[in-house]
Design a protein around this motif. Structure first.
Motif, mmCIF file in Angstrom:
data_model
loop_
_atom_site.group_PDB
_atom_site.id
_atom_site.type_symbol
_atom_site.label_atom_id
_atom_site.label_comp_id
_atom_site.label_asym_id
_atom_site.label_seq_id
_atom_site.Cartn_x
_atom_site.Cartn_y
_atom_site.Cartn_z
ATOM 1 N N THR A 156 1.565 -8.076 51.883
ATOM 2 C CA THR A 156 0.196 -8.577 51.822
ATOM 3 C C THR A 156 -0.806 -7.446 52.052
ATOM 4 O O THR A 156 -1.817 -7.357 51.353
ATOM 5 N N ALA A 157 -0.509 -6.577 53.021
ATOM 6 C CA ALA A 157 -1.423 -5.466 53.309
ATOM 7 C C ALA A 157 -1.522 -4.533 52.112
ATOM 8 O O ALA A 157 -2.619 -4.121 51.704
ATOM 9 N N ALA B 106 -3.547 -6.159 49.359
ATOM 10 C CA ALA B 106 -4.982 -6.181 49.622
ATOM 11 C C ALA B 106 -5.597 -4.825 49.292
ATOM 12 O O ALA B 106 -6.638 -4.748 48.620
ATOM 13 N N VAL C 101 -6.345 -13.357 54.299
ATOM 14 C CA VAL C 101 -6.449 -12.212 53.398
ATOM 15 C C VAL C 101 -6.650 -12.656 51.959
ATOM 16 O O VAL C 101 -7.551 -12.180 51.269
ATOM 17 N N TYR C 102 -5.817 -13.596 51.489
ATOM 18 C CA TYR C 102 -5.898 -13.967 50.075
ATOM 19 C C TYR C 102 -7.033 -14.946 49.816
ATOM 20 O O TYR C 102 -7.930 -14.672 49.023
#
Lengths: 116, 226
Positions: free
Chosen positions: A82-83, A86, B68-69
């Protein structure tokens, strides 16, 4: 809900993302499709963490706290992916804007020329 | 013995509902002509994935997914769509649609075939009762340094250091935190470095370029021109 059904959903999301990445024309929708593919992969990681035991727990060695926590390796993997996703999304949009400024277009066919 | 970590009917229903939401909205993302609507559908699809993580007892990953998403990347997409006016009215699909569909179907077929034709090990393979309790109910670490022993209940009248933990699938947040600062310390630091690099790179790329008429400043600090 079994590991097979989780992998089925994960594979479907990955395949839909792959279709979008190949067939869409605007760079922004291609990036959206890439994010879908990222999500498909992460679902698989979390599913494996939930349904299959860590090798450390099956080895028969004396139990340690690290071996117990290794059952959550998939979650840690998910957070790292996820990091990275992003950071990748932020950079990709910066590139799209730079291209838009230079060529007034965000179509992927116009991106094949790097002259500007 | 009870099968470990049983899946209830309600969980299964929520799982399939969230899956349908995720895949349906993802299909809209790749077919919708209006890019802004595609961005909204993408946010919904991310939310469905977040629900899937909660169903898979990965609460922390689910919260990160939503933060985050759904919170950041979707807003970034919406900004990008509004910033670039050309594409908001519609983006034509390319000629490669048929190729894309064939590739996607092949990928999906291969993944589904592998998923159903592999003998996955199961959580029921774990026979150690302390390990089962440590995953679902909780465990106690007794001792310090290299001499830490694992028990399900704290031994009475022991002067050793005792740390009580919830089961790793009950309190995944705490266990992930411990893993990030012990086992995956280096990777954790490198991710921080990567995000800084992405931030600076993004700023450099987005910077307003000086028009060509203006003379370049004599003192160039190098590396900044894009």
């Amino acid at each position: 809900m079994t590991i097979e059904s989780v992998l089925l959903v994960s594979g479907a999301l990955f395949a839909i993302g792959a279709y979008g990445a190949v067939s869409r024309r605007s760079l922004i929708t291609v990036i959206m499709s890439l994010e879908l593919m990222f999500n498909g992969v992460v679902i698989a990681a979390v599913g494996f963490s939930r349904f299959t035991p860590a090798a450390e727990l099956l080895s028969g060695d004396p139990l340690t706290a690290e071996a117990i926590r290794s059952a959550l390796t998939g979650h840690v993997f998910a957070i790292f992916v996820t990091a990275v996703a992003a950071g990748e999304a932020a950079l990709a949009f910066a590139l799209v804007f730079a291209m838009y400024r230079a060529t007034e277009s965000v179509e992927i066919t116009d991106a094949s020329e790097m002259k500007n | 013995m009870m099968p470990m970590m049983e899946v209830s009917t309600l969980t299964t229903i929520v799982f399939w509902a969230a899956s349908a939401m995720t895949i349906g909205l993802a299909a809209i993302v790749v077919t919708q002509r209006d890019v802004f609507r595609a961005a909204i559908a993408l946010a919904g699809s991310f939310l469905g994935v977040g629900i899937l993580y909660f169903v898979l007892s990965a609460e922390f990953v689910g919260v990160v997914q939503i933060l985050v998403y759904v919170g950041a990347i979707s807003v970034l997409m919406a900004f990008a769509v509004m910033f670039i006016q050309d594409i908001a009215s519609g983006s034509r699909p390319a000629q490669g649609r048929l190729v894309g569909a064939v590739v996607a179907v092949l990928i999906f077929a291969a993944l589904a075939f592998t998923a159903y034709n592999t003998e996955w090990s199961s959580m029921d393979d774990i026979t150690d009762s302390i390990a089962i309790a440590a995953l679902t109910e909780g465990f106690v670490e007794v001792g310090t340094g290299d001499e830490i022993e694992i028990f399900t209940d704290a031994p009475l009248g022991d002067s050793d250091v005792v740390i009580e933990n919830d089961g790793v699938f009950v309190d995944s947040t705490g266990a992930i935190g411990v893993m990030l600062v012990r086992k995956y310390m280096l990777a954790f630091e490198i991710i921080g470095l990567l995000l800084i690099a992405a931030l600076i790179g993004g700023l450099l790329l987005m910077r307003e370029r000086k028009s060509t008429e203006e003379p370049e400043p004599a003192t160039k600090n190098g590396g900044a021109s894009v």
